[in-house]
Motif scaffolding. Sequence first.
Motif, PDB file in Angstrom:
ATOM      1  N   VAL A 161       0.838  -1.283  -0.057  1.00 25.33           N
ATOM      2  CA  VAL A 161       0.127   0.083   0.070  1.00 25.33           C
ATOM      3  C   VAL A 161       0.874   1.306  -0.024  1.00 25.33           C
ATOM      4  CG1 VAL A 161      -1.901  -1.143   1.176  1.00 25.33           C
ATOM      5  CG2 VAL A 161      -0.178   0.112   2.692  1.00 25.33           C
ATOM      6  N   ALA A 162       0.617   2.174  -0.831  1.00 29.20           N
ATOM      7  CA  ALA A 162       1.424   3.380  -1.039  1.00 29.20           C
ATOM      8  C   ALA A 162       0.539   4.642  -1.228  1.00 29.20           C
ATOM      9  CB  ALA A 162       2.430   3.266  -2.174  1.00 29.20           C
ATOM     10  N   ASN A 163       1.239   5.809  -0.921  1.00 30.45           N
ATOM     11  CA  ASN A 163       0.509   7.029  -0.955  1.00 30.45           C
ATOM     12  C   ASN A 163       0.749   7.244  -2.426  1.00 30.45           C
ATOM     13  OD1 ASN A 163       3.459   7.327  -0.710  1.00 30.45           O
ATOM     14  ND2 ASN A 163       3.219   9.456  -1.179  1.00 30.45           N
ATOM     15  N   HIS A 164      -0.119   8.058  -3.218  1.00 34.13           N
ATOM     16  CA  HIS A 164      -0.427   8.139  -4.297  1.00 34.13           C
ATOM     17  C   HIS A 164      -0.354   9.553  -4.984  1.00 34.13           C
ATOM     18  CE1 HIS A 164      -1.962   6.920  -8.265  1.00 34.13           C
ATOM     19  NE2 HIS A 164      -3.118   6.990  -8.159  1.00 34.13           N
ATOM     20  N   ILE A 165       0.580   9.951  -5.907  1.00 35.17           N
ATOM     21  CA  ILE A 165       0.970  11.407  -6.488  1.00 35.17           C
ATOM     22  C   ILE A 165       0.698  11.306  -7.993  1.00 35.17           C
ATOM     23  CG2 ILE A 165       2.656  13.047  -6.595  1.00 35.17           C
ATOM     24  CD1 ILE A 165       4.005  11.887  -4.228  1.00 35.17           C
ATOM     25  N   SER A 166       1.042  10.325  -8.742  1.00 36.67           N
ATOM     26  CA  SER A 166       0.857  10.383 -10.142  1.00 36.67           C
ATOM     27  C   SER A 166       0.697   9.205 -10.861  1.00 36.67           C
ATOM     28  CB  SER A 166       2.205  11.010 -10.634  1.00 36.67           C
ATOM     29  OG  SER A 166       2.250  10.817 -11.986  1.00 36.67           O
ATOM     30  N   TRP A 167       0.089   9.035 -11.826  1.00 34.39           N
ATOM     31  CA  TRP A 167       0.110   7.711 -12.560  1.00 34.39           C
ATOM     32  C   TRP A 167       1.441   7.082 -12.787  1.00 34.39           C
ATOM     33  CZ3 TRP A 167       2.597   7.400 -17.250  1.00 34.39           C
ATOM     34  CH2 TRP A 167       3.256   8.570 -17.917  1.00 34.39           C
ATOM     35  N   VAL A 168       2.440   7.664 -12.677  1.00 34.59           N
ATOM     36  CA  VAL A 168       3.934   7.302 -12.748  1.00 34.59           C
ATOM     37  C   VAL A 168       4.131   6.227 -11.401  1.00 34.59           C
ATOM     38  CG1 VAL A 168       6.327   8.104 -13.090  1.00 34.59           C
ATOM     39  CG2 VAL A 168       4.489   9.344 -14.216  1.00 34.59           C
ATOM     40  N   ASP A 169       3.485   6.657 -10.527  1.00 37.52           N
ATOM     41  CA  ASP A 169       3.496   5.664  -9.332  1.00 37.52           C
ATOM     42  C   ASP A 169       3.346   4.154  -9.676  1.00 37.52           C
ATOM     43  OD1 ASP A 169       3.305   8.117  -8.077  1.00 37.52           O
ATOM     44  OD2 ASP A 169       1.519   7.863  -6.918  1.00 37.52           O
ATOM     45  N   ILE A 170       2.603   3.817 -10.739  1.00 37.51           N
ATOM     46  CA  ILE A 170       2.397   2.686 -11.293  1.00 37.51           C
ATOM     47  C   ILE A 170       3.546   2.026 -11.999  1.00 37.51           C
ATOM     48  CG2 ILE A 170       1.116   1.038 -12.661  1.00 37.51           C
ATOM     49  CD1 ILE A 170      -1.346   3.058 -12.215  1.00 37.51           C
ATOM     50  N   HIS A 183      -2.123  16.026 -21.236  1.00 37.74           N
ATOM     51  CA  HIS A 183      -1.503  17.128 -20.765  1.00 37.74           C
ATOM     52  C   HIS A 183      -0.481  16.898 -19.784  1.00 37.74           C
ATOM     53  CE1 HIS A 183      -1.099  20.798 -18.272  1.00 37.74           C
ATOM     54  NE2 HIS A 183      -1.293  21.518 -19.329  1.00 37.74           N
ATOM     55  N   HIS A 184      -0.679  15.974 -18.942  1.00 36.86           N
ATOM     56  CA  HIS A 184       0.518  15.806 -18.005  1.00 36.86           C
ATOM     57  C   HIS A 184       1.675  14.992 -18.444  1.00 36.86           C
ATOM     58  CE1 HIS A 184       2.238  13.402 -14.419  1.00 36.86           C
ATOM     59  NE2 HIS A 184       1.833  14.552 -13.803  1.00 36.86           N
ATOM     60  N   LEU A 185       1.196  14.292 -19.282  1.00 34.02           N
ATOM     61  CA  LEU A 185       2.468  13.440 -20.100  1.00 34.02           C
ATOM     62  C   LEU A 185       3.264  14.133 -21.015  1.00 34.02           C
ATOM     63  CD1 LEU A 185       3.909  11.042 -21.068  1.00 34.02           C
ATOM     64  CD2 LEU A 185       2.051  10.566 -22.841  1.00 34.02           C
ATOM     65  N   TRP A 186       2.627  15.080 -21.689  1.00 35.38           N
ATOM     66  CA  TRP A 186       3.445  16.343 -22.147  1.00 35.38           C
ATOM     67  C   TRP A 186       4.364  17.164 -21.545  1.00 35.38           C
ATOM     68  CZ3 TRP A 186       5.240  16.333 -26.726  1.00 35.38           C
ATOM     69  CH2 TRP A 186       5.921  17.675 -27.557  1.00 35.38           C
ATOM     70  N   GLY A 187       3.665  17.587 -20.201  1.00 32.45           N
ATOM     71  CA  GLY A 187       4.438  18.134 -19.085  1.00 32.45           C
ATOM     72  C   GLY A 187       5.629  17.301 -18.657  1.00 32.45           C
ATOM     73  N   LEU A 188       5.696  16.013 -18.561  1.00 26.77           N
ATOM     74  CA  LEU A 188       6.753  15.095 -18.162  1.00 26.77           C
ATOM     75  C   LEU A 188       7.633  14.957 -19.165  1.00 26.77           C
ATOM     76  CD1 LEU A 188       4.866  12.376 -16.479  1.00 26.77           C
ATOM     77  CD2 LEU A 188       6.176  13.888 -15.288  1.00 26.77           C
ATOM     78  N   LEU A 189       7.379  14.895 -20.456  1.00 22.61           N
ATOM     79  CA  LEU A 189       8.261  14.916 -21.653  1.00 22.61           C
ATOM     80  C   LEU A 189       9.174  16.174 -21.734  1.00 22.61           C
ATOM     81  CD1 LEU A 189       5.845  13.151 -24.118  1.00 22.61           C
ATOM     82  CD2 LEU A 189       8.032  12.010 -23.091  1.00 22.61           C
ATOM     83  N   ARG A 190       8.490  17.168 -21.434  1.00 19.22           N
ATOM     84  CA  ARG A 190       9.040  18.662 -21.750  1.00 19.22           C
ATOM     85  C   ARG A 190      10.021  18.959 -20.372  1.00 19.22           C
ATOM     86  NH1 ARG A 190       5.183  23.155 -23.084  1.00 19.22           N
ATOM     87  NH2 ARG A 190       7.155  24.449 -23.568  1.00 19.22           N
ATOM     88  N   ALA A 191       9.980  18.284 -19.326  1.00 19.87           N
ATOM     89  CA  ALA A 191      10.553  18.701 -18.042  1.00 19.87           C
ATOM     90  C   ALA A 191      12.054  18.873 -18.275  1.00 19.87           C
ATOM     91  CB  ALA A 191      10.323  17.449 -16.946  1.00 19.87           C
TER      92      ALA A 191
END
Length: 256
Positions: A72-81, A201-209
């Motif tokens: 069990v974990a805290n949850h911040i992003s789909w990247v957690d998976i 939108h979130h994925l594009w933000g990660l790719l541009r980070a």
Amino acid sequence: MKFPGGAPVRLLALIGHALWGVAVTAIAPSGALSNSASGRRVVRFWHRGVLAILGIRLKAMGKPLEAPVLIVANHISWVDIAALGALCPGHFVAKSEIEAWPMIGWLAAQAGTYYIQRGDRTASAGVAQRMTEALLRHQSVLLFPEGTSTDGREVRPFHARLFSAAIDANCPVQPVVLSYPDTQGGIHPAAPFIGEDTLVHHLWGLLRARGEFTVEVRFLAPELPTGLSARTLANRAHDVIVAHHSDMHGVPADGL
């Protein structure tokens, strides 16, 4: 190491990686990705590939217990998976909305994800039963008991109902703390997937980070279910995650 190229190149690489996953999944026997050692290695490799393409470094502290275990974990992003799947593949429990995500929803289902309709008690009972059966088959189950993602600065109360699976299977619950630290000890702004943000939108933000950043996965001491109610078990897991989360970010535990 950060995947070379700008955001468009990395997006193409991610699409190619997803298509590779679809091809492998399509030819694999039913259930092989979650029920066999070789299948679990493929899943772990796929998740690691996602993190590499996104430029997210994986840092693990501690070790996951051998299956069967309810993680069990805290949850911040789909990247957690991807972060957890790269370290300890098992049956994820995810909100039903993910099933509709193009390609990803299907891949997750084929890898053994259990989808749950939030607020539906009947559906929760069915998922809890499937979780119990998986644990009794000596497989791991991974759960985000907050029920939603947060901005990473707090840990919301845990929903307790699905903790009954660990009690029924008499297996340990291992709390995990997830974090995406920035250079000042806060949360990297590209990490949280919250509010009305869309996957694209979130994925594009990660790719541009700019620059590589890190997801930290801290495995904590397990809680044993013997003699405990689901609510007590959930509260204990929540409290230990809150305490370690506070230590990592310098936030008083009572301020979360």
